[in-house]
Scaffold this motif. Structure first.
Motif, PDB file in Angstrom:
ATOM      1  N   THR A 173       0.842  -1.199   0.000  1.00 52.11           N
ATOM      2  CA  THR A 173       0.000   0.000   0.000  1.00 52.11           C
ATOM      3  C   THR A 173       0.875   1.246   0.000  1.00 52.11           C
ATOM      4  O   THR A 173       0.627   2.201  -0.751  1.00 52.11           O
ATOM      5  CB  THR A 173      -0.923   0.014   1.233  1.00 52.11           C
ATOM      6  N   VAL A 174       1.916   1.237   0.834  1.00 51.31           N
ATOM      7  CA  VAL A 174       2.844   2.363   0.878  1.00 51.31           C
ATOM      8  C   VAL A 174       3.583   2.508  -0.450  1.00 51.31           C
ATOM      9  O   VAL A 174       3.799   3.624  -0.943  1.00 51.31           O
ATOM     10  CB  VAL A 174       3.852   2.198   2.043  1.00 51.31           C
ATOM     11  N   GLU A 175       3.939   1.370  -1.040  1.00 55.05           N
ATOM     12  CA  GLU A 175       4.579   1.386  -2.362  1.00 55.05           C
ATOM     13  C   GLU A 175       3.655   2.033  -3.403  1.00 55.05           C
ATOM     14  O   GLU A 175       4.089   2.864  -4.209  1.00 55.05           O
ATOM     15  CB  GLU A 175       4.930  -0.044  -2.773  1.00 55.05           C
ATOM     16  N   ALA A 176       2.383   1.668  -3.341  1.00 52.76           N
ATOM     17  CA  ALA A 176       1.401   2.254  -4.267  1.00 52.76           C
ATOM     18  C   ALA A 176       1.302   3.764  -4.052  1.00 52.76           C
ATOM     19  O   ALA A 176       1.284   4.551  -5.009  1.00 52.76           O
ATOM     20  CB  ALA A 176       0.034   1.600  -4.059  1.00 52.76           C
ATOM     21  N   LEU A 177       1.267   4.163  -2.775  1.00 56.35           N
ATOM     22  CA  LEU A 177       1.183   5.589  -2.444  1.00 56.35           C
ATOM     23  C   LEU A 177       2.419   6.338  -2.941  1.00 56.35           C
ATOM     24  O   LEU A 177       2.307   7.442  -3.497  1.00 56.35           O
ATOM     25  CB  LEU A 177       1.019   5.761  -0.932  1.00 56.35           C
ATOM     26  N   ASP A 178       3.588   5.727  -2.738  1.00 57.06           N
ATOM     27  CA  ASP A 178       4.833   6.345  -3.223  1.00 57.06           C
ATOM     28  C   ASP A 178       4.750   6.633  -4.725  1.00 57.06           C
ATOM     29  O   ASP A 178       5.121   7.710  -5.186  1.00 57.06           O
ATOM     30  CB  ASP A 178       6.028   5.420  -2.958  1.00 57.06           C
ATOM     31  N   ARG A 179       4.251   5.663  -5.466  1.00 60.52           N
ATOM     32  CA  ARG A 179       4.177   5.842  -6.924  1.00 60.52           C
ATOM     33  C   ARG A 179       3.150   6.908  -7.294  1.00 60.52           C
ATOM     34  O   ARG A 179       3.350   7.659  -8.247  1.00 60.52           O
ATOM     35  CB  ARG A 179       3.816   4.521  -7.597  1.00 60.52           C
ATOM     36  N   MET A 180       2.051   6.978  -6.544  1.00 57.36           N
ATOM     37  CA  MET A 180       1.067   8.034  -6.814  1.00 57.36           C
ATOM     38  C   MET A 180       1.672   9.406  -6.544  1.00 57.36           C
ATOM     39  O   MET A 180       1.401  10.371  -7.262  1.00 57.36           O
ATOM     40  CB  MET A 180      -0.171   7.852  -5.922  1.00 57.36           C
ATOM     41  N   GLU A 181       2.521   9.491  -5.517  1.00 58.89           N
ATOM     42  CA  GLU A 181       3.127  10.781  -5.182  1.00 58.89           C
ATOM     43  C   GLU A 181       4.138  11.214  -6.234  1.00 58.89           C
ATOM     44  O   GLU A 181       4.375  12.410  -6.420  1.00 58.89           O
ATOM     45  CB  GLU A 181       3.760  10.729  -3.782  1.00 58.89           C
ATOM     46  N   VAL A 182       4.726  10.241  -6.930  1.00 58.42           N
ATOM     47  CA  VAL A 182       5.590  10.587  -8.056  1.00 58.42           C
ATOM     48  C   VAL A 182       4.750  11.226  -9.174  1.00 58.42           C
ATOM     49  O   VAL A 182       5.164  12.193  -9.820  1.00 58.42           O
ATOM     50  CB  VAL A 182       6.320   9.331  -8.589  1.00 58.42           C
ATOM     51  N   MET A 183       3.545  10.687  -9.359  1.00 62.20           N
ATOM     52  CA  MET A 183       2.659  11.219 -10.403  1.00 62.20           C
ATOM     53  C   MET A 183       2.105  12.591 -10.041  1.00 62.20           C
ATOM     54  O   MET A 183       1.922  13.450 -10.902  1.00 62.20           O
ATOM     55  CB  MET A 183       1.482  10.257 -10.634  1.00 62.20           C
ATOM     56  N   TYR A 184       1.816  12.790  -8.744  1.00 60.08           N
ATOM     57  CA  TYR A 184       1.221  14.050  -8.272  1.00 60.08           C
ATOM     58  C   TYR A 184       2.008  14.569  -7.075  1.00 60.08           C
ATOM     59  O   TYR A 184       1.561  14.477  -5.936  1.00 60.08           O
ATOM     60  CB  TYR A 184      -0.251  13.841  -7.921  1.00 60.08           C
ATOM     61  N   PRO A 185       3.192  15.134  -7.332  1.00 61.55           N
ATOM     62  CA  PRO A 185       4.143  15.495  -6.271  1.00 61.55           C
ATOM     63  C   PRO A 185       3.622  16.589  -5.328  1.00 61.55           C
ATOM     64  O   PRO A 185       3.943  16.570  -4.150  1.00 61.55           O
ATOM     65  CB  PRO A 185       5.370  15.998  -7.028  1.00 61.55           C
ATOM     66  N   ASP A 186       2.867  17.518  -5.837  1.00 66.48           N
ATOM     67  CA  ASP A 186       2.423  18.640  -4.999  1.00 66.48           C
ATOM     68  C   ASP A 186       0.915  18.677  -4.854  1.00 66.48           C
ATOM     69  O   ASP A 186       0.297  19.735  -4.916  1.00 66.48           O
ATOM     70  CB  ASP A 186       2.931  19.961  -5.576  1.00 66.48           C
ATOM     71  N   ALA A 187       0.323  17.490  -4.649  1.00 58.87           N
ATOM     72  CA  ALA A 187      -1.128  17.417  -4.567  1.00 58.87           C
ATOM     73  C   ALA A 187      -1.656  18.223  -3.392  1.00 58.87           C
ATOM     74  O   ALA A 187      -1.154  18.134  -2.274  1.00 58.87           O
ATOM     75  CB  ALA A 187      -1.548  15.957  -4.416  1.00 58.87           C
ATOM     76  N   ARG A 188      -2.664  19.018  -3.684  1.00 61.66           N
ATOM     77  CA  ARG A 188      -3.367  19.731  -2.616  1.00 61.66           C
ATOM     78  C   ARG A 188      -4.782  20.007  -3.071  1.00 61.66           C
ATOM     79  O   ARG A 188      -5.124  19.773  -4.228  1.00 61.66           O
ATOM     80  CB  ARG A 188      -2.655  21.037  -2.280  1.00 61.66           C
ATOM     81  N   GLY A 189      -5.596  20.497  -2.156  1.00 63.55           N
ATOM     82  CA  GLY A 189      -6.989  20.763  -2.488  1.00 63.55           C
ATOM     83  C   GLY A 189      -7.104  21.785  -3.604  1.00 63.55           C
ATOM     84  O   GLY A 189      -6.245  22.639  -3.750  1.00 63.55           O
ATOM     85  N   GLU A 190      -8.165  21.702  -4.381  1.00 63.80           N
ATOM     86  CA  GLU A 190      -8.311  22.609  -5.521  1.00 63.80           C
ATOM     87  C   GLU A 190      -9.494  23.558  -5.349  1.00 63.80           C
ATOM     88  O   GLU A 190      -9.923  24.197  -6.303  1.00 63.80           O
ATOM     89  CB  GLU A 190      -8.425  21.794  -6.817  1.00 63.80           C
ATOM     90  N   LEU A 191     -10.003  23.668  -4.132  1.00 61.04           N
ATOM     91  CA  LEU A 191     -11.085  24.615  -3.864  1.00 61.04           C
ATOM     92  C   LEU A 191     -10.511  25.999  -3.575  1.00 61.04           C
ATOM     93  O   LEU A 191      -9.497  26.128  -2.895  1.00 61.04           O
ATOM     94  CB  LEU A 191     -11.919  24.156  -2.656  1.00 61.04           C
TER      95      LEU A 191
END
Length: 220
Positions: free
Chosen positions: A7-25
DNA sequence: ATCCCGAGGG
DNA sequence: CCCTCTGGAT
């Protein structure tokens, strides 16, 4: 079921795709963020961001919104959908902020959930983003992504999905994980046509591999 | 389980 | 046309 490590591995890879994810409101004050998140239920943030400038120009504070005419609020948020319920909720919530919480957004999830239109998901988002309260808000995207990856069972309730994520993801990563998984769900692991062929998580994803198989079978 | 509920995508 | 969107209250 996907292990904690994977699960952490999956999360790591998602963070590579979206490095600065934050709310968009879009918002300017804690009060406005609370209202924006309430309005975002079953609506896209794009549609919320289209309506809130007009709403917040007319009613920028809890005091103003608490005294606003229902008809006026309904008209300003109509394009968001579910507007009758939401108009009543944000007016009442504003009144409660004044009467019961000294005009401030409450600091705890438990207190926030006393406000109309604020459930577990909204409270988690607001408490996490405004006050850094460790939480994982499970919305439609986290629910879908978690189930496809088998981080939890298919039949899991929102509370069970949340528990599975909290168990498998280190606490200090909860808030960021929420935003990362939202974007992954919104733009890549979409509800209708997930981009499985182009997914860096495919080797970790039971559902994705199944979807890929079906496609091959269909072409056959 | 059902209702709320408009906008946008496919 | 049908499905989905950072759900919550009854």
């Amino acid at each position: 079921m996907l292990s904690g490590k994977k699960t952490v591995e999956a999360l790591d890879r998602m963070e590579v795709m979206y490095p600065d994810a934050r709310g968009e409101l879009d918002y300017e004050t804690p009060f406005q963020y609370l209202i924006a998140v309430i309005l975002s239920a079953q609506a896209t943030d794009v549609s919320v961001n289209k309506a809130t400038p007009v709403l917040f120009k007319a009613y920028p504070t809890a005091e103003k919104l608490a005294a606003a005419p229902l008809e006026s609020v309904m008209e300003k948020i109509k394009t968001i959908g579910l507007y009758r319920t939401k108009a009543k909720n944000i007016i009442k919530a504003s009144q409660m902020l004044i009467d019961d919480f000294e005009g401030e957004v409450p600091k705890t999830i438990k207190e926030m959930m006393k406000l109309p239109g604020v459930g577990q998901k909204t409270a988690n988002v607001v408490a996490g983003d405004l006050f850094g309260v460790p939480a994982i808000a499970v919305d439609t995207h986290l629910d879908r992504v978690s189930k496809r990856l088998r981080i939890c069972k298919q039949s899991a309730t929102v509370t069970e999905v949340e528990a599975a994520l909290m168990k498998k993801i280190p606490k200090e990563r909860w808030i960021q994980a929420h935003h990362t998984m939202i974007l992954f769900g919104r733009y890549h692991c979409t509800a209708r046509k997930p981009k499985c062929p182009d997914c860096p998580l495919l080797d970790l994803c039971a559902e994705g591999q199944q979807i890929m198989k079906k496609k091959i079978d269909l072409t056959k």
